[in-house]
Design a protein around this motif. Structure first.
Motif, mmCIF file in Angstrom:
data_model
loop_
_atom_site.group_PDB
_atom_site.id
_atom_site.type_symbol
_atom_site.label_atom_id
_atom_site.label_comp_id
_atom_site.label_asym_id
_atom_site.label_seq_id
_atom_site.Cartn_x
_atom_site.Cartn_y
_atom_site.Cartn_z
ATOM 1 N N VAL A 108 0.865 -1.173 0.000
ATOM 2 C CA VAL A 108 0.000 0.000 0.000
ATOM 3 C C VAL A 108 0.905 1.228 0.000
ATOM 4 O O VAL A 108 1.823 1.329 0.820
ATOM 5 N N VAL A 109 0.640 2.135 -0.934
ATOM 6 C CA VAL A 109 1.453 3.339 -1.076
ATOM 7 C C VAL A 109 0.534 4.549 -1.133
ATOM 8 O O VAL A 109 -0.489 4.520 -1.815
ATOM 9 N N ARG A 110 0.913 5.598 -0.420
ATOM 10 C CA ARG A 110 0.257 6.888 -0.565
ATOM 11 C C ARG A 110 1.334 7.903 -0.890
ATOM 12 O O ARG A 110 2.444 7.832 -0.352
ATOM 13 N N GLY A 111 0.997 8.812 -1.763
ATOM 14 C CA GLY A 111 1.983 9.814 -2.137
ATOM 15 C C GLY A 111 1.422 10.808 -3.124
ATOM 16 O O GLY A 111 0.233 10.811 -3.418
ATOM 17 N N VAL A 112 2.312 11.639 -3.650
ATOM 18 C CA VAL A 112 1.928 12.672 -4.605
ATOM 19 C C VAL A 112 2.721 12.506 -5.892
ATOM 20 O O VAL A 112 3.857 12.038 -5.883
ATOM 21 N N GLY A 113 2.070 12.895 -6.990
ATOM 22 C CA GLY A 113 2.746 12.843 -8.281
ATOM 23 C C GLY A 113 3.929 13.776 -8.295
ATOM 24 O O GLY A 113 3.845 14.924 -7.860
ATOM 25 N N LYS A 114 5.050 13.267 -8.776
ATOM 26 C CA LYS A 114 6.282 14.047 -8.781
ATOM 27 C C LYS A 114 6.755 14.353 -10.198
ATOM 28 O O LYS A 114 7.603 15.198 -10.402
ATOM 29 N N GLY A 115 6.203 13.636 -11.162
ATOM 30 C CA GLY A 115 6.603 13.903 -12.534
ATOM 31 C C GLY A 115 6.114 12.838 -13.488
ATOM 32 O O GLY A 115 5.742 11.734 -13.075
ATOM 33 N N VAL A 116 6.099 13.200 -14.760
ATOM 34 C CA VAL A 116 5.707 12.288 -15.828
ATOM 35 C C VAL A 116 6.721 12.414 -16.954
ATOM 36 O O VAL A 116 7.082 13.521 -17.353
ATOM 37 N N ASP A 117 7.176 11.280 -17.448
ATOM 38 C CA ASP A 117 7.974 11.224 -18.674
ATOM 39 C C ASP A 117 7.068 10.573 -19.705
ATOM 40 O O ASP A 117 6.728 9.389 -19.567
ATOM 41 N N LEU A 118 6.627 11.325 -20.688
ATOM 42 C CA LEU A 118 5.664 10.811 -21.657
ATOM 43 C C LEU A 118 6.228 9.708 -22.547
ATOM 44 O O LEU A 118 5.472 8.982 -23.172
ATOM 45 N N GLY A 119 7.537 9.566 -22.614
ATOM 46 C CA GLY A 119 8.124 8.465 -23.361
ATOM 47 C C GLY A 119 8.357 8.795 -24.821
ATOM 48 O O GLY A 119 8.529 9.941 -25.195
ATOM 49 N N THR A 120 8.326 7.752 -25.641
ATOM 50 C CA THR A 120 8.652 7.869 -27.054
ATOM 51 C C THR A 120 7.524 7.309 -27.900
ATOM 52 O O THR A 120 7.017 6.219 -27.624
ATOM 53 N N LEU A 121 7.146 8.043 -28.929
ATOM 54 C CA LEU A 121 6.176 7.546 -29.893
ATOM 55 C C LEU A 121 6.935 6.939 -31.067
ATOM 56 O O LEU A 121 7.581 7.647 -31.838
ATOM 57 N N ALA A 122 6.896 5.627 -31.155
ATOM 58 C CA ALA A 122 7.539 4.908 -32.253
ATOM 59 C C ALA A 122 6.583 3.809 -32.708
ATOM 60 O O ALA A 122 5.974 3.121 -31.877
ATOM 61 N N VAL A 123 6.464 3.640 -33.995
ATOM 62 C CA VAL A 123 5.541 2.651 -34.550
ATOM 63 C C VAL A 123 5.909 1.250 -34.066
ATOM 64 O O VAL A 123 7.088 0.878 -34.020
ATOM 65 N N ASN A 124 4.887 0.505 -33.660
ATOM 66 C CA ASN A 124 5.037 -0.888 -33.234
ATOM 67 C C ASN A 124 5.908 -1.050 -31.987
ATOM 68 O O ASN A 124 6.648 -2.024 -31.854
ATOM 69 N N ALA A 125 5.823 -0.050 -31.079
ATOM 70 C CA ALA A 125 6.634 -0.104 -29.853
ATOM 71 C C ALA A 125 5.869 0.527 -28.697
ATOM 72 O O ALA A 125 4.991 1.371 -28.897
ATOM 73 N N ALA A 126 6.210 0.107 -27.493
ATOM 74 C CA ALA A 126 5.651 0.721 -26.287
ATOM 75 C C ALA A 126 6.205 2.127 -26.136
ATOM 76 O O ALA A 126 7.319 2.417 -26.582
ATOM 77 N N THR A 127 5.429 3.008 -25.507
ATOM 78 C CA THR A 127 5.905 4.378 -25.286
ATOM 79 C C THR A 127 6.824 4.469 -24.072
ATOM 80 O O THR A 127 7.604 5.396 -23.957
ATOM 81 N N ASP A 128 6.701 3.506 -23.134
ATOM 82 C CA ASP A 128 7.448 3.550 -21.875
ATOM 83 C C ASP A 128 7.218 4.861 -21.127
ATOM 84 O O ASP A 128 8.130 5.461 -20.571
ATOM 85 N N THR A 129 5.971 5.287 -21.104
ATOM 86 C CA THR A 129 5.561 6.457 -20.348
ATOM 87 C C THR A 129 5.721 6.148 -18.861
ATOM 88 O O THR A 129 5.370 5.059 -18.419
ATOM 89 N N THR A 130 6.254 7.103 -18.091
ATOM 90 C CA THR A 130 6.578 6.834 -16.691
ATOM 91 C C THR A 130 6.013 7.893 -15.756
ATOM 92 O O THR A 130 6.163 9.083 -15.998
#
Length: 175
Positions: A108-130
């Motif tokens: 169980v975790v409680r916390g606040v958002g500290k940031g977002v890395d939107l990742g990479t848009l590449a065809v046929n691949a995960a964005t790895d958004t974090t």
């Protein structure tokens, strides 16, 4: 030799605390537990001692890496406190019975958002958004038993049932 031999994590699900709908489609990086320390030196000590301060830990960041950009990325991005529940199933080999067994873990975790890395848009691949979340509360259960609890804002630090901060809370009138 008796006991279980840990093998691997068989499955994991991530929930917004209080919800029955899991939404994880990525990987979770759990926080590091690094105690803060104080350096002690002086008469009677040869050199220095770097001693941990019970209950005090450095920043605890939880990371969630998503396969794609989704609405939950933004739900966890804001600066309001969020609650998450992570459930996992570990596969172990019970050497005494010569059988595989499942051990449950819940975090169980409680916390606040500290940031977002939107990742990479590449065809046929995960964005790895974090998402990165600053954890202010962390509690870990193994097979239903609490093994670790840290509540930075309420002076709670318990490891395997031992309350490291009870005397401090008592002295502060919080016990």
């Amino acid at each position: 030799m008796a006991g279980n031999i840990p093998i691997k994590l068989e499955g994991v699900a991530l929930y917004i605390e209080g919800s029955d709908n899991d939404f994880a489609t990525g990987d979770i990086t759990l926080p590091s537990l690094t105690p803060l320390t104080s350096t002690v030196s002086g008469a009677g000590i040869l050199g220095e001692l770097d001693l941990p301060s019970p209950g005090h830990y450095s920043s605890m960041e939880l990371g969630i890496t998503w396969r794609t950009i989704n609405k939950y990325v933004f739900e966890l991005a804001g600066s309001q406190m969020k609650g998450l529940e992570i459930r996992g199933a570990f596969n172990e080999f019970d050497n005494t019975r010569s059988a595989f067994v499942t051990r449950a873990i819940k975090i169980v975790v409680r916390g606040v958002g500290k940031g977002v890395d939107l990742g990479t848009l590449a065809v046929n691949a995960a964005t790895d958004t974090t998402n990165t979340i600053e954890a202010t509360y962390l509690k870990i259960f193994i097979d239903g038993a609490s093994v670790f609890e840290l509540d930075k804002l309420n002076y709670i630090s318990r490891i395997n049932g031992k309350d490291d901060m009870f005397d401090v809370r008592k002295a502060l009138g919080k016990a």
